[in-house]
Design a protein around this motif. Structure first.
Motif, PDB file in Angstrom:
ATOM      1  N   ILE A   1      -3.863  -6.092   6.367  1.00 25.07           N
ATOM      2  CA  ILE A   1      -4.359  -5.125   5.394  1.00 25.07           C
ATOM      3  C   ILE A   1      -5.709  -4.575   5.831  1.00 25.07           C
ATOM      4  CG2 ILE A   1      -5.444  -6.854   3.908  1.00 25.07           C
ATOM      5  CD1 ILE A   1      -3.617  -3.671   2.797  1.00 25.07           C
TER       6      ILE A   1
ATOM      7  N   TYR B   1     -15.616   6.377  -2.196  1.00 23.64           N
ATOM      8  CA  TYR B   1     -14.434   7.198  -1.959  1.00 23.64           C
ATOM      9  C   TYR B   1     -14.271   8.305  -2.993  1.00 23.64           C
ATOM     10  CZ  TYR B   1     -13.071   4.404   1.941  1.00 23.64           C
ATOM     11  OH  TYR B   1     -13.059   3.809   3.166  1.00 23.64           O
TER      12      TYR B   1
ATOM     13  N   LEU C   1       3.380  14.309   1.232  1.00 22.60           N
ATOM     14  CA  LEU C   1       2.234  14.943   0.597  1.00 22.60           C
ATOM     15  C   LEU C   1       2.485  16.425   0.356  1.00 22.60           C
ATOM     16  CD1 LEU C   1      -0.668  14.709  -0.273  1.00 22.60           C
ATOM     17  CD2 LEU C   1      -1.356  14.990   2.068  1.00 22.60           C
TER      18      LEU C   1
ATOM     19  N   LEU D   1       0.839  -1.193   0.000  1.00 21.93           N
ATOM     20  CA  LEU D   1       0.000   0.000   0.000  1.00 21.93           C
ATOM     21  C   LEU D   1       0.877   1.248   0.000  1.00 21.93           C
ATOM     22  CD1 LEU D   1      -2.856   1.130   0.170  1.00 21.93           C
ATOM     23  CD2 LEU D   1      -2.730   0.976   2.634  1.00 21.93           C
ATOM     24  N   PHE D   2       1.944   1.174   0.739  1.00 25.44           N
ATOM     25  CA  PHE D   2       2.862   2.314   0.805  1.00 25.44           C
ATOM     26  C   PHE D   2       3.509   2.567  -0.553  1.00 25.44           C
ATOM     27  CE2 PHE D   2       7.002   4.218   1.820  1.00 25.44           C
ATOM     28  CZ  PHE D   2       6.544   5.353   2.452  1.00 25.44           C
TER      29      PHE D   2
ATOM     30  N   ALA E   1      -5.028  -1.693   7.813  1.00 22.35           N
ATOM     31  CA  ALA E   1      -4.633  -0.577   6.954  1.00 22.35           C
ATOM     32  C   ALA E   1      -5.867   0.113   6.411  1.00 22.35           C
ATOM     33  CB  ALA E   1      -3.760  -1.070   5.807  1.00 22.35           C
ATOM     34  N   TRP E   2      -6.856  -0.708   6.047  1.00 20.49           N
ATOM     35  CA  TRP E   2      -8.063  -0.092   5.536  1.00 20.49           C
ATOM     36  C   TRP E   2      -8.769   0.718   6.618  1.00 20.49           C
ATOM     37  CZ3 TRP E   2     -13.276  -1.341   6.857  1.00 20.49           C
ATOM     38  CH2 TRP E   2     -14.178  -0.477   6.224  1.00 20.49           C
TER      39      TRP E   2
ATOM     40  N   ARG F   1       1.078   4.146  -2.764  1.00 24.89           N
ATOM     41  CA  ARG F   1       0.946   5.562  -2.456  1.00 24.89           C
ATOM     42  C   ARG F   1       2.018   6.376  -3.180  1.00 24.89           C
ATOM     43  NH1 ARG F   1       2.379   7.498   3.405  1.00 24.89           N
ATOM     44  NH2 ARG F   1       0.536   6.380   4.065  1.00 24.89           N
TER      45      ARG F   1
ATOM     46  N   LEU G   1       1.640   3.544   8.001  1.00 31.33           N
ATOM     47  CA  LEU G   1       1.780   2.235   7.362  1.00 31.33           C
ATOM     48  C   LEU G   1       3.010   1.491   7.861  1.00 31.33           C
ATOM     49  CD1 LEU G   1       0.663   2.908   3.714  1.00 31.33           C
ATOM     50  CD2 LEU G   1      -0.576   1.860   5.573  1.00 31.33           C
TER      51      LEU G   1
ATOM     52  N   MET H   1      -7.753  -3.932  -1.372  1.00 31.37           N
ATOM     53  CA  MET H   1      -6.812  -4.971  -0.955  1.00 31.37           C
ATOM     54  C   MET H   1      -7.455  -5.879   0.080  1.00 31.37           C
ATOM     55  SD  MET H   1      -3.188  -3.063  -0.517  1.00 31.37           S
ATOM     56  CE  MET H   1      -2.048  -2.819  -1.871  1.00 31.37           C
TER      57      MET H   1
ATOM     58  N   SER I   1      -9.497   9.230   6.113  1.00 33.79           N
ATOM     59  CA  SER I   1     -10.350   9.829   5.095  1.00 33.79           C
ATOM     60  C   SER I   1     -11.485  10.598   5.765  1.00 33.79           C
ATOM     61  CB  SER I   1     -10.871   8.717   4.190  1.00 33.79           C
ATOM     62  OG  SER I   1     -12.107   9.026   3.651  1.00 33.79           O
TER      63      SER I   1
ATOM     64  N   ALA J   1      -6.780   0.506  -0.055  1.00 30.41           N
ATOM     65  CA  ALA J   1      -6.714  -0.369   1.117  1.00 30.41           C
ATOM     66  C   ALA J   1      -7.953  -1.242   1.210  1.00 30.41           C
ATOM     67  CB  ALA J   1      -6.577   0.474   2.378  1.00 30.41           C
ATOM     68  N   LYS J   2      -9.112  -0.619   0.928  1.00 31.33           N
ATOM     69  CA  LYS J   2     -10.346  -1.384   0.993  1.00 31.33           C
ATOM     70  C   LYS J   2     -10.325  -2.500  -0.061  1.00 31.33           C
ATOM     71  CE  LYS J   2     -14.332  -2.503   2.369  1.00 31.33           C
ATOM     72  NZ  LYS J   2     -14.527  -3.044   3.713  1.00 31.33           N
TER      73      LYS J   2
ATOM     74  N   ILE K   1      -5.362  12.170  -1.789  1.00 35.83           N
ATOM     75  CA  ILE K   1      -4.606  10.944  -1.567  1.00 35.83           C
ATOM     76  C   ILE K   1      -5.181  10.133  -0.403  1.00 35.83           C
ATOM     77  CG2 ILE K   1      -2.907  12.027  -0.060  1.00 35.83           C
ATOM     78  CD1 ILE K   1      -2.087   9.337  -2.615  1.00 35.83           C
ATOM     79  N   PHE K   2      -5.709  10.797   0.590  1.00 33.06           N
ATOM     80  CA  PHE K   2      -6.289  10.093   1.730  1.00 33.06           C
ATOM     81  C   PHE K   2      -7.368   9.130   1.258  1.00 33.06           C
ATOM     82  CE2 PHE K   2      -5.240  12.370   5.832  1.00 33.06           C
ATOM     83  CZ  PHE K   2      -4.171  13.049   5.318  1.00 33.06           C
ATOM     84  N   HIS K   3      -8.186   9.624   0.347  1.00 38.54           N
ATOM     85  CA  HIS K   3      -9.340   8.844  -0.072  1.00 38.54           C
ATOM     86  C   HIS K   3      -8.955   7.776  -1.090  1.00 38.54           C
ATOM     87  CE1 HIS K   3     -11.395  11.950   2.125  1.00 38.54           C
ATOM     88  NE2 HIS K   3     -10.741  12.843   1.415  1.00 38.54           N
TER      89      HIS K   3
ATOM     90  N   ALA L   1      -6.964   3.869   7.104  1.00 44.34           N
ATOM     91  CA  ALA L   1      -7.118   4.763   5.950  1.00 44.34           C
ATOM     92  C   ALA L   1      -8.512   5.365   5.922  1.00 44.34           C
ATOM     93  CB  ALA L   1      -6.853   4.009   4.660  1.00 44.34           C
ATOM     94  N   SER L   2      -9.503   4.563   6.280  1.00 48.31           N
ATOM     95  CA  SER L   2     -10.859   5.107   6.211  1.00 48.31           C
ATOM     96  C   SER L   2     -11.064   6.158   7.295  1.00 48.31           C
ATOM     97  CB  SER L   2     -11.892   3.992   6.341  1.00 48.31           C
ATOM     98  OG  SER L   2     -12.009   3.606   7.673  1.00 48.31           O
TER      99      SER L   2
ATOM    100  N   GLU M   1      -6.167   6.354  -1.204  1.00 53.53           N
ATOM    101  CA  GLU M   1      -5.479   5.299  -0.478  1.00 53.53           C
ATOM    102  C   GLU M   1      -6.467   4.438   0.281  1.00 53.53           C
ATOM    103  OE1 GLU M   1      -1.824   6.617   1.370  1.00 53.53           O
ATOM    104  OE2 GLU M   1      -2.259   5.186   2.946  1.00 53.53           O
ATOM    105  N   ALA M   2      -7.496   5.085   0.832  1.00 49.50           N
ATOM    106  CA  ALA M   2      -8.515   4.310   1.531  1.00 49.50           C
ATOM    107  C   ALA M   2      -9.171   3.331   0.580  1.00 49.50           C
ATOM    108  CB  ALA M   2      -9.543   5.243   2.143  1.00 49.50           C
TER     109      ALA M   2
ATOM    110  N   HIS N   1      -0.867  10.036   8.427  1.00 46.39           N
ATOM    111  CA  HIS N   1      -1.067   9.389   7.144  1.00 46.39           C
ATOM    112  C   HIS N   1       0.269   8.952   6.547  1.00 46.39           C
ATOM    113  CE1 HIS N   1      -1.316   9.874   2.679  1.00 46.39           C
ATOM    114  NE2 HIS N   1      -2.171   8.913   2.895  1.00 46.39           N
TER     115      HIS N   1
END
Lengths: 354, 613
Positions: free
Chosen positions: B458, A320, B524, A273-274, B461-462, A277, B450, A342, B469, A339-340, A331-333, B465-466, A335-336, B446
């Motif tokens: 994972i 998202y 970022l 995931l990293f 991680a989700w 990103r 990770l 995955m 978000s 991740a989801k 990027i936050f979204h 991340a959520s 990536e979410a 953020h």
């Protein structure tokens, strides 16, 4: 000069694809009564070409003599002054700008800057056209507040100013604005139309274009005329004379996205995931809009996915994407979403293969 | 307040070694020693004795004082103040315990034995040896406020029967005063100038010994306790040069005390420059000793000794509490104790403080356990650096099992939602201590989270991340109302920060065993910057090349035109190159990453690196 620009029709008469629309516009303008206009349609359908041609029709070749200005506007917003940087493109008769560039401060642009421009009625010695034209791009990206301000501006200064609005989707433009404009829908050209244009350009350039290749380019272009012409030219550079089954070079960022997609399919872990990103960052650095990245990524992922997962994945992508529009940092979204995906995919793999 | 009090009190207590502006003769030291032994048996009586004693000594000293002023005008201020107030030596009973119970012998020092020994040996060597034997005569002592740096020097000096000659920053000139003076024709000299000339004199002439009538033989220790505050590069450079020269050429054993502010505020500029200074001094050949915060045990020991001598009725628990609250700052601890003993009814406060005591026992955390619910009169409000706080969140340390308290929880949570209790204060409180703002906190989390997730997790991680978000979404809802409503603004801010932090804590359900991690600056920010820069460039080039006749839309240009242009090998203006990062092929990709990682390293160096706690 690129073929896209070189062969862009300059006048309404030269327009091939949306001939009817062009003729109607011509009639509209020659009768000297031009309402506010709202052009909407997908990218690469020819909105901008129509607008430019229309301006030329209205003001003659003078409309093509434009200059670029990057100016800082000082807007007085109650207790403080805000500095806004805005790039405008202007001729003596019209000003073109992109108010959504100002992000969340777009309403100041609409309120103050447009008002400022609209107020100054151009002095025309011949007394011909008593109005100025403002071309606003990406109206659909304007915030709600900005659209409301725009509505007021349209009413107040309609005597001295005509607005030409341009956007991809009219659904994001408020009813109030839509009802004050003449809505012109520019549909995406059909594949036959694209082929016709490609052949026209081929003739002009003196290039032999096999019809098979033309059809394939049209098909690949996703009904975007610009895209089609651009890839036509790349094909020309890549290999000439053409063969009808030659490869059409893809856009590099699209390839990159599909690379990301296969990365995601290969391994599902925070570490991966990293890495993803990092690649997304790279796309963003190159100014690829996040919405387009997300859409393309979903497209690539769906290609490789089992049917039973598609629905869920689409749901989360939409979720998202919506978040991304509401939020600040895309990027936050994104990536979410990754991740989801995955997480879903890994669960699926474990369930299927143990 | 404290400062004001102090200045009146110094006068009454004879053996205030720190404020005795120039030196402590061995004579006065021996006196104070004998006094302290007297006080051990009868504190009240000894105090009186001491007072009279001090006056007599002052009279003796004042003859010396005049001579000293001849060559050390810098201390004028201190002395005149001293003399004026001797006349009104009144407040003998209002002694500050901090001054009253200053350590008088090596045994009384609460500083770690080894450190004291180290410093003592250093001075002994320098003092006994003939001048030429050692090339370095400067000792840099660092440590937090209140760990006994000055006290150690004073005690060691008295132990070695050496005089301490001290540089104290002169009183600052107020602007009005300056205006007044300049009318009178007195030129303003900055404190840095004064310090420079002081060091110059010390370097060139040493301390002129011959003018001391009494003790020609006694050796001298120069103590620089208070480095002038520098502002800006130029001033800093001057201070640096001046100290450098001092380190190189001084022949007198010199101790420079540098207070560490590093922990509390890493962004503080002077603190940083002091760190640099300290490093450069070391490089120049100065010897460095770092004092650690004083351990709770030795603070406790000192506090109970004071209690015995003052005959206050303080329980061991309360002492324990005060000691823990002080965060290794013994001066603070003693002041707290005095304040605590002032209370008319110490028994009542005991009952008050009981629950907190048990609470603090439960928690082995070094964080201040006091200001939780009860506002006890003592305890420093600790601040955390941003990085410290981030480290806490990211490492996500939890208890290994449920404590009894959480079993009695009112609501039951499903198993997958339960988490072990955190080994820290409430995240909001940590945030508050770190003065964390929502946006940077979210960005930092953020960027780094990770690394702290389990390799397999994972789902975690989700979850993380959520939540991030969500936090971003909350932060974005500010957009419309920034100008309008500040209250709502701050509520949303803190809610967003809370969501981000708690999301990270909750989402990371399989925390890794802690190991060393460096915390990166959010990439970022860099990405955003270069993205907007590139966008501007794209548009500009577009305009230049086509005179505005073509599309105006950055996204269209980026997604469709530039790739084609690259294909076609259009290399129009040269400045296209650096911004167009090719995305095909591995070697170009690496190039690009290099560009980023360079920046990364920079970030790593410039920012704190966190070890795990």
């Amino acid at each position: 000069m690129l073929w896209v620009d070189k062969h862009r029709p300059k006048t309404l008469d030269q327009i091939i694809v949306h001939e009817e629309v062009a003729q109607n516009l011509k009639k509209l303008v020659t009768e000297q009564d031009c309402p506010h206009l709202l052009f909407y349609g997908p990218t690469g359908s020819g909105k901008k070409t129509l607008i430019m041609a229309l301006l030329r029709q209205m003001f003659g070749p003078g409309a093509e003599k434009v200059k670029v200005e990057n100016k800082t506007w000082k807007v007085d917003a109650g207790s403080r002054t805000i500095d806004l940087d805005l790039t405008t493109l202007s001729s003596t008769h019209h000003v073109e700008l992109n108010p959504s560039d100002a992000g969340f401060q777009d309403r100041y642009i609409v309120q103050e800057i447009i008002k400022e421009m609209a107020k100054n009625r151009p002095i025309d010695t011949k007394g011909k056209k008593g109005y100025k034209v403002l071309v606003l791009n990406e109206v659909d990206k304007l915030s709600r507040e900005a659209q409301h301000s725009l509505r007021r501006t349209m009413e107040k200064y309609s005597a001295s100013c005509r607005l030409i609005l341009c956007c991809n989707s009219s659904s994001k433009v408020t009813e109030a604005i839509r009802s004050r404009c003449l809505n012109v829908r520019i549909h995406a050209p059909t594949e036959e139309q694209i082929v016709k244009v490609l052949e026209f350009i081929g003739n002009k350039e003196g290039v032999q274009l096999p019809s098979g290749l033309a059809a394939r380019i049209a098909e690949k272009s996703n009904r975007s005329l610009r895209r089609a012409i651009l890839s036509f030219e790349t094909c020309r550079v890549q290999q000439y004379p053409f063969t009808s089954n030659q490869a059409i070079p893809p856009m590099d960022w699209e390839e990159y996205v599909s690379e990301i997609a296969s990365d995601i399919m290969k391994e599902q872990s925070p570490k991966r995931l990293f890495q993803v990103r990092g690649k997304l960052y790279e796309l963003l650095i190159n100014c690829i809009p996040p919405e387009i990245i997300l859409k393309r990524l979903l497209f690539e992922l769906l290609k490789k996915l089992d049917a039973e997962l598609k629905h869920e994945v689409c749901h989360w992508a939409a979720y998202y994407e919506h978040r991304m529009r509401l939020g600040q940092k895309s990027i936050f979204h994104m990536e979410a979403f990754v991740a989801k995906f995955m997480s879903i995919y890994k669960a699926f793999l474990i369930a299927t293969f143990g | 307040m404290v400062m004001g009090k102090r200045s009146t009190i110094i006068i009454s207590s004879s053996d205030d070694e720190k404020k005795d502006p120039l030196w402590n003769s061995s004579r006065s030291n021996s006196k104070s020693k004998s006094k302290s032994s007297v006080r051990g048996t009868n504190p009240r009586g000894s105090k009186k004795a001491r007072l009279s004693d001090s006056r007599s000594r002052l009279c003796n000293d004042s003859s010396n004082v005049n001579e000293i002023t001849l060559f050390c005008e810098d201390f004028d201020d201190g002395f005149s103040g001293f003399k004026v107030s001797t006349g009104s030596g009144k407040s003998s009973r209002k002694d500050l315990w901090v001054d009253k119970y200053k350590p008088r012998s090596l045994e009384e020092l609460a500083v770690h034995k080894k450190k004291v020994e180290e410093v003592k040996v250093w001075f002994e060597e320098r003092l006994k040896a003939t001048r030429e034997e050692f090339c370095n005569h400067v000792l840099v002592i660092t440590g937090q406020a209140g760990v006994g740096k000055s006290a150690t020097i004073q005690v060691i000096a008295s132990h070695l029967k050496a005089r301490v000659c001290e540089w104290n920053t002169p009183t600052p000139t107020i602007w009005q005063e300056h205006m007044h003076n300049s009318n009178a024709g007195i030129r303003y000299t900055s404190k840095l100038d004064e310090f420079e000339s002081f060091v110059e004199r010390i370097r060139k002439y040493g301390l002129v010994q011959s003018s001391f009538t009494g003790e020609l033989k006694s050796s001298v220790i120069l103590l620089i306790d208070d480095l002038p505050v520098t502002n800006g590069k130029v001033a800093y450079g001057r201070l640096y040069n001046c100290l450098h020269l001092l380190v190189r050429s001084t022949r007198i054993p010199t101790a420079i005390l540098i207070t560490d502010y590093g922990k509390s505020d890493s962004a503080d500029h002077p603190a940083r420059s002091f760190e640099e200074l300290q490093l450069s001094l070391e490089n120049a050949g100065a010897c460095k000793v770092a004092f650690n915060p004083i351990t709770t045990n030795s603070i406790k020991k000192t506090l109970s000794r004071i209690c015995r001598q003052e005959q206050c009725n303080v329980t061991a628990e309360q002492i324990d509490l005060i000691a823990k609250a002080s965060g290794g700052d013994i001066r603070h601890a003693i002041t707290s104790l005095q304040y605590f003993c002032l209370k008319p009814d110490p028994m009542r406060s005991l009952s008050l403080s009981n629950p907190t005591t048990s609470y603090s026992k439960e928690k082995s955390d070094e964080l201040n356990p006091l200001d939780d619910g009860f506002s006890l009169p003592f305890g420093r409000d600790e601040t955390l650096s941003l990085f410290h706080a981030l480290g806490k969140f990211l490492h996500n340390k939890r208890e290994t099992e449920y404590s009894i308290a959480s079993d009695q929880d009112a609501f039951l949570v499903r198993e997958r939602f339960t988490r072990l209790p955190l080994k820290m204060d409430a995240p909001e409180k940590v945030l508050c201590q770190a003065h964390g703002q929502a946006r940077p906190i979210a960005d930092f989390l953020h960027e780094n989270v990770l690394d702290f997730l389990n390799e397999e997790a994972i789902d975690d991680a989700w979850a993380v991340a959520s939540y991030l978000s969500d936090a971003d979404f909350l932060l974005a809802t500010l957009r419309g109302m920034i100008a309008r409503n500040h209250e709502a603004d701050s509520v949303v801010q803190s809610a967003a920060a809370s969501v981000a932090v708690r999301g990270v804590l909750f989402g990371n359900s399989h925390p890794l065993p802690s190991r060393w991690h460096s915390i990166r600056r959010p990439n970022l920010w860099h990405v955003e910057q270069s993205s907007s820069h590139n966008k501007f460039e794209l548009l500009r080039q577009r305009f230049c090349a086509y005179n505005g006749l073509s599309s105006f839309n950055a996204s269209v240009i980026a997604t469709e035109y530039t790739p084609v242009l690259k294909w076609l090998g259009y290399r129009e203006p040269e400045d296209l190159e650096p911004h167009q990062v090719m995305m095909r092929g591995n070697e170009t990709e690496n190039d690009n990453f290099d560009g980023m990682s360079l920046d990364d390293q920079e970030g790593k160096i410039s920012e704190d690196e966190i070890e795990d706690w």
